[in-house]
Design a protein around this motif. Structure first.
Motif, PDB file in Angstrom:
ATOM      1  N   ARG A 107       0.726  -1.136   0.089  1.00 62.81           N
ATOM      2  CA  ARG A 107      -0.315   0.055  -0.031  1.00 62.81           C
ATOM      3  C   ARG A 107       1.105   1.455  -0.524  1.00 62.81           C
ATOM      4  N   LEU A 108       1.835   1.014   1.118  1.00 60.23           N
ATOM      5  CA  LEU A 108       2.670   2.347   1.007  1.00 60.23           C
ATOM      6  C   LEU A 108       3.211   2.246  -0.184  1.00 60.23           C
ATOM      7  N   MET A 109       3.819   1.683  -1.353  1.00 58.58           N
ATOM      8  CA  MET A 109       5.039   1.911  -2.766  1.00 58.58           C
ATOM      9  C   MET A 109       3.688   1.736  -3.768  1.00 58.58           C
ATOM     10  N   LYS A 110       2.789   1.032  -3.297  1.00 57.37           N
ATOM     11  CA  LYS A 110       1.039   2.332  -4.219  1.00 57.37           C
ATOM     12  C   LYS A 110       1.100   3.369  -4.197  1.00 57.37           C
ATOM     13  N   MET A 111       0.992   3.996  -3.030  1.00 58.47           N
ATOM     14  CA  MET A 111       0.447   6.024  -2.211  1.00 58.47           C
ATOM     15  C   MET A 111       1.633   6.233  -3.151  1.00 58.47           C
ATOM     16  N   THR A 112       3.284   5.472  -3.283  1.00 64.65           N
ATOM     17  CA  THR A 112       4.488   6.249  -4.201  1.00 64.65           C
ATOM     18  C   THR A 112       4.557   5.976  -5.257  1.00 64.65           C
ATOM     19  N   PHE A 113       5.856   5.360  -4.755  1.00 65.39           N
ATOM     20  CA  PHE A 113       6.710   5.217  -6.202  1.00 65.39           C
ATOM     21  C   PHE A 113       6.332   4.462  -6.985  1.00 65.39           C
ATOM     22  N   TYR A 114       5.682   3.111  -6.780  1.00 69.19           N
ATOM     23  CA  TYR A 114       4.726   2.754  -7.524  1.00 69.19           C
ATOM     24  C   TYR A 114       3.824   3.470  -7.886  1.00 69.19           C
ATOM     25  N   GLY A 115       2.861   3.836  -7.455  1.00 69.99           N
ATOM     26  CA  GLY A 115       1.737   4.324  -8.201  1.00 69.99           C
ATOM     27  C   GLY A 115       2.372   5.921  -9.270  1.00 69.99           C
ATOM     28  N   GLN A 116       3.626   6.251  -8.887  1.00 63.94           N
ATOM     29  CA  GLN A 116       3.960   7.307  -9.867  1.00 63.94           C
ATOM     30  C   GLN A 116       4.139   7.206 -11.533  1.00 63.94           C
ATOM     31  N   PHE A 117       5.006   5.635 -11.319  1.00 64.00           N
ATOM     32  CA  PHE A 117       5.506   5.062 -12.172  1.00 64.00           C
ATOM     33  C   PHE A 117       4.826   3.560 -13.239  1.00 64.00           C
ATOM     34  N   VAL A 118       4.315   3.187 -12.652  1.00 62.24           N
ATOM     35  CA  VAL A 118       3.688   2.048 -12.599  1.00 62.24           C
ATOM     36  C   VAL A 118       2.038   2.002 -12.945  1.00 62.24           C
ATOM     37  N   ALA A 119       1.722   1.593 -13.978  1.00 63.89           N
ATOM     38  CA  ALA A 119      -0.214   1.331 -13.896  1.00 63.89           C
ATOM     39  C   ALA A 119      -0.603   0.631 -12.829  1.00 63.89           C
ATOM     40  N   GLY A 120      -0.450  -0.720 -12.553  1.00 66.68           N
ATOM     41  CA  GLY A 120      -0.869  -1.496 -11.808  1.00 66.68           C
ATOM     42  C   GLY A 120      -0.308  -2.974 -12.450  1.00 66.68           C
ATOM     43  N   GLU A 121      -1.295  -3.538 -11.863  1.00 59.21           N
ATOM     44  CA  GLU A 121      -0.887  -4.856 -10.889  1.00 59.21           C
ATOM     45  C   GLU A 121      -0.451  -5.908 -12.481  1.00 59.21           C
ATOM     46  N   ASP A 122      -2.462  -5.931 -13.113  1.00 57.22           N
ATOM     47  CA  ASP A 122      -2.457  -6.816 -14.792  1.00 57.22           C
ATOM     48  C   ASP A 122      -2.884  -5.973 -15.328  1.00 57.22           C
ATOM     49  N   GLN A 123      -2.725  -6.584 -16.822  1.00 55.67           N
ATOM     50  CA  GLN A 123      -3.929  -5.446 -17.733  1.00 55.67           C
ATOM     51  C   GLN A 123      -5.215  -5.828 -17.574  1.00 55.67           C
ATOM     52  N   GLU A 124      -6.058  -6.026 -16.737  1.00 53.65           N
ATOM     53  CA  GLU A 124      -7.518  -5.480 -16.403  1.00 53.65           C
ATOM     54  C   GLU A 124      -7.286  -4.522 -15.350  1.00 53.65           C
ATOM     55  N   SER A 125      -6.199  -4.103 -14.411  1.00 51.60           N
ATOM     56  CA  SER A 125      -6.410  -2.468 -13.601  1.00 51.60           C
ATOM     57  C   SER A 125      -5.420  -2.128 -13.709  1.00 51.60           C
ATOM     58  N   ILE A 126      -4.648  -1.985 -14.924  1.00 50.97           N
ATOM     59  CA  ILE A 126      -4.186  -0.583 -15.811  1.00 50.97           C
ATOM     60  C   ILE A 126      -4.977   0.204 -17.101  1.00 50.97           C
ATOM     61  N   ARG A 127      -6.645  -0.333 -16.930  1.00 46.42           N
ATOM     62  CA  ARG A 127      -7.585   0.332 -17.727  1.00 46.42           C
ATOM     63  C   ARG A 127      -8.010   0.953 -17.807  1.00 46.42           C
ATOM     64  N   PRO A 128      -8.331   1.415 -16.319  1.00 45.99           N
ATOM     65  CA  PRO A 128      -8.946   2.835 -16.033  1.00 45.99           C
ATOM     66  C   PRO A 128      -7.814   3.617 -16.307  1.00 45.99           C
ATOM     67  N   LEU A 129      -6.498   3.422 -16.055  1.00 48.62           N
ATOM     68  CA  LEU A 129      -5.224   4.479 -16.368  1.00 48.62           C
ATOM     69  C   LEU A 129      -4.866   4.956 -18.143  1.00 48.62           C
ATOM     70  N   ILE A 130      -4.997   3.722 -18.149  1.00 48.16           N
ATOM     71  CA  ILE A 130      -4.972   3.728 -20.230  1.00 48.16           C
ATOM     72  C   ILE A 130      -6.215   4.343 -20.604  1.00 48.16           C
ATOM     73  N   GLN A 131      -7.415   4.502 -19.959  1.00 49.40           N
ATOM     74  CA  GLN A 131      -8.451   5.196 -20.768  1.00 49.40           C
ATOM     75  C   GLN A 131      -8.790   6.967 -20.788  1.00 49.40           C
ATOM     76  N   HIS A 132      -8.280   7.014 -19.192  1.00 53.88           N
ATOM     77  CA  HIS A 132      -8.260   8.198 -18.487  1.00 53.88           C
ATOM     78  C   HIS A 132      -6.967   8.753 -19.804  1.00 53.88           C
ATOM     79  N   ASN A 133      -5.701   8.545 -19.621  1.00 54.66           N
ATOM     80  CA  ASN A 133      -4.743   9.331 -20.657  1.00 54.66           C
ATOM     81  C   ASN A 133      -5.433   9.355 -22.014  1.00 54.66           C
ATOM     82  N   ARG A 134      -5.759   8.502 -22.331  1.00 53.70           N
ATOM     83  CA  ARG A 134      -6.268   8.215 -23.553  1.00 53.70           C
ATOM     84  C   ARG A 134      -7.311   9.769 -23.752  1.00 53.70           C
ATOM     85  N   ALA A 135      -8.427   9.854 -23.143  1.00 53.58           N
ATOM     86  CA  ALA A 135      -9.134  11.107 -23.128  1.00 53.58           C
ATOM     87  C   ALA A 135      -8.580  12.359 -23.422  1.00 53.58           C
ATOM     88  N   PHE A 136      -7.781  12.180 -23.010  1.00 58.08           N
ATOM     89  CA  PHE A 136      -6.690  13.459 -22.659  1.00 58.08           C
ATOM     90  C   PHE A 136      -5.162  13.822 -23.202  1.00 58.08           C
TER      91      PHE A 136
END
Length: 600
Positions: A107-136
């Motif tokens: 949880r600490l890593m996801k709040m800091t370094f992991y959350g900054q540089f990594v999108a998620g743990e698997d292809q399903e969990s990263i989908r919201p970030l991909i869609q969010h970036n695509r919208a911009f």
């Protein structure tokens, strides 16, 4: 089994290639390029003007980010600026994991370094970030960030085993290979001194198959995420690196032999594309060396293969190494130390040849999948002792798959002294053979390691002498490619840079050359969590821009996170500007009462 078999294998595994000719492109090839340029010109009147891109407008640059994300970025950048923390970051991470336990540590890593540089743990969990970036306006290049956590000793052992041939282990082959292309124990851990590139170590053919499956999943996901996707691969993940070393040795010796012949003809020091050998003088030199008889050599250089100019350039010379010519039987080069002629092509065992074939087949599988789902495939550059082979294999894929559009992109490292020669030669080859040129331009990820290796082993440092020289080389290569894009609507380039000056230079030249972002010939790329003040203004202005989006379980991407922290510390000028802009935007939100800004 001879490395001569490499060339038929290239054609059987990667299929056909067009015959090389020094004649200008055919009427049909010219027509295709000119028709595309005319079509682009006709459409320009209907296009809206290109919006100005302001990298200093923090409200627009961070419109996609919530305030707590700005705070996280400020924190991470500040931590990356601390030499004391970075020097002990691995020990601190281990201590935090022991004290907090795995769940709280994650949880600490996801709040800091992991959350900054990594999108998620698997292809399903990263989908919201991909869609969010695509919208911009920002696309994604998926990158499975998991790395093997090896000790330096384990990495060194694997490297020495996988980079040494059976004949070298028996003590018969070492002297025939140049020092640069031999495995050296002191540099067995290729991760040492590298902060911005993933490193793969050969374990087995099954492991290479596993890497291929991972790349396939990324290609499929990229195809599903957008209609204009990219994916990236590394060839050291797909096979035994011994093959890359031996093939690079062959290609480098052959190219050096060309320049030795050029020096004999008084043409030393010319640019690669300007250097032309007189065929008659070359024939005399080869006969004097005792390589072949005068009658045999006359069959190598015919009107059908070289035209009627009576000269031969580096592209013609490169084609002669192919086993389509009788020359392949006589491939020897002079050893400048001993003065003796030595065979250019070394030998493979049957097992080594099977491994080489499997590597080529894996490349073919990935390229076919990318073609099926409409994803561009970028082949990452690696160390200079692998790169000649990587570039040649990529070129073979481009010949096959870049027929209608640039599907396969080669990567050019502009911190190399010969970067401009490499770019210009490949652009010219694409023109002659009629396929679509595709390039990714980077500064390079292995500078410290390359310099140390060259100094220790005793060969010429391949890196430009200064950072300013590298910048100049990058802009020179980029300008040449942009000029090509102006006249060839079927070529494309990815400007992979976090350097704001380079991005501004690109935008300026695009405007001068009439390259519109809607043409989708010029792409931009940055890493997730870095330089959002560049990526998002570009995307919102309509320029094709992409983020490298790593994903994977927390513990398995820690090596990647370590590199990101070290890379940010190494580019503090850019990171300092980013920190200032983030702080400026956070203060603006506090001042205007928009601290709870919701991206829309």
């Amino acid at each position: 089994m001879s490395l001569r078999r490499t060339f038929p294998l290239l054609r059987s595994a990667l299929s056909r290639r067009a015959p090389l000719s020094t004649a200008p492109a055919t009427r049909e090839q010219h027509a295709a390029g000119l028709e595309a340029v005319r079509g682009r010109g006709a459409a320009e009147a209907a296009r809206p003007p290109v919006p100005a891109v302001d990298f200093g407008n923090t409200q627009e640059a961070y419109r996609s980010r919530r305030s707590w994300e700005l705070v996280r970025s400020l924190l991470v950048l500040r931590l990356c600026a601390s030499p004391a923390l970075l020097a002990r970051h691995e020990q601190l991470l281990r201590l935090a994991r022991r004290l907090l336990g795995q769940r709280l540590f994650d949880r600490l890593m996801k709040m800091t370094f992991y959350g900054q540089f990594v999108a998620g743990e698997d292809q399903e969990s990263i989908r919201p970030l991909i869609q969010h970036n695509r919208a911009f306006g920002v696309g994604s290049i998926l990158d499975y960030g998991v790395e093997e956590d090896l000790t330096p000793e384990e990495a060194e052992r694997k490297e020495m085993e996988s980079c040494t041939s059976a004949s070298e282990r028996d003590g018969h082959g070492t002297s025939k290979r140049e020092k640069q292309f031999q495995a050296h124990r002191a540099f067995g851990d290729r991760r040492d001194g590298v902060v911005s590139a993933r490193t793969y170590f050969y374990a087995s053919e099954a492991k290479c198959d596993s890497h291929m499956e991972t790349f396939l999943r990324c290609i499929e996901a990229s195809g599903g995420a957008s209609e204009d996707g990219f994916s990236a691969i590394k060839l050291t993940a797909l096979g035994r690196p011994q093959f890359l070393l031996q093939f690079s040795d062959v290609l480098t010796k052959w190219r050096r032999f060309f320049h030795q012949m050029a020096a004999e003809q008084g043409k030393a020091g010319l640019a690669a594309m300007d250097t032309k050998l007189e065929v008659a003088a070359l024939q005399e030199s080869v006969v004097k060396m005792g390589i072949v008889s005068r009658m045999e050599i006359e069959n190598w250089f015919t009107v059908e293969t070289l035209g009627v100019s009576g000269t031969l350039d580096l592209l013609d010379w490169g084609s002669l190494i192919d086993s389509r010519t009788e020359l392949s039987k006589h491939l020897v080069v002079p050893n400048m130390q001993t003065g003796q002629l030595e065979p250019l092509l070394s030998r493979f065992t049957e097992e080594e040849e099977r491994q080489m074939t499997r590597m080529l087949q894996r490349m073919d599988v990935l390229a076919k999948k990318a073609s099926e789902v409409g994803v561009r495939l970028m082949v990452d550059a690696e160390q200079t002792y692998f790169q000649p082979a990587i570039s040649r294999l990529t070129l073979e894929m481009q010949r096959r798959f870049n027929v209608e559009r640039p599907l396969i992109f080669n990567t050019y490292q502009c911190y190399l002294k010969d970067a401009y020669d490499n770019v210009t030669l490949d652009v010219e080859l694409a023109r002659r053979e009629g396929w679509c040129f595709g390039a990714k331009l980077v500064r390079g990820a292995y500078m410290a390691q390359e310099r140390a290796r060259a100094l220790e082993i005793g060969y010429e440092d391949p890196i430009n002498p200064t950072y300013e020289a590298t910048n100049a080389m990058y802009h020179r290569c980029l300008n040449y490619v942009l000029e090509e894009l102006k006249h060839n609507a079927r070529a494309a380039v990815m400007v992979a840079s976090h350097n704001e000056d380079t991005v501004r230079f690109t935008l300026c030249r695009m405007e001068e050359l009439g390259l519109h972002p809607a043409d989708c010939q010029v792409y931009f790329g940055q890493l997730l969590g870095m330089c959002d003040q560049i990526s998002f203004p570009l995307g919102q202005a309509g320029f094709p821009v992409y983020k490298y989006v790593p994903y994977g379980p927390v513990m398995e991407v820690l090596p990647y996170l370590s590199r990101r922290a070290l890379e940010n510390s190494g580019v503090m000028k850019g990171a300092q500007r980013e920190w200032q802009l983030l702080w400026q935007e956070l203060k603006r939100r506090l001042r205007t009462g928009s601290l709870f800004h919701r991206p829309a």
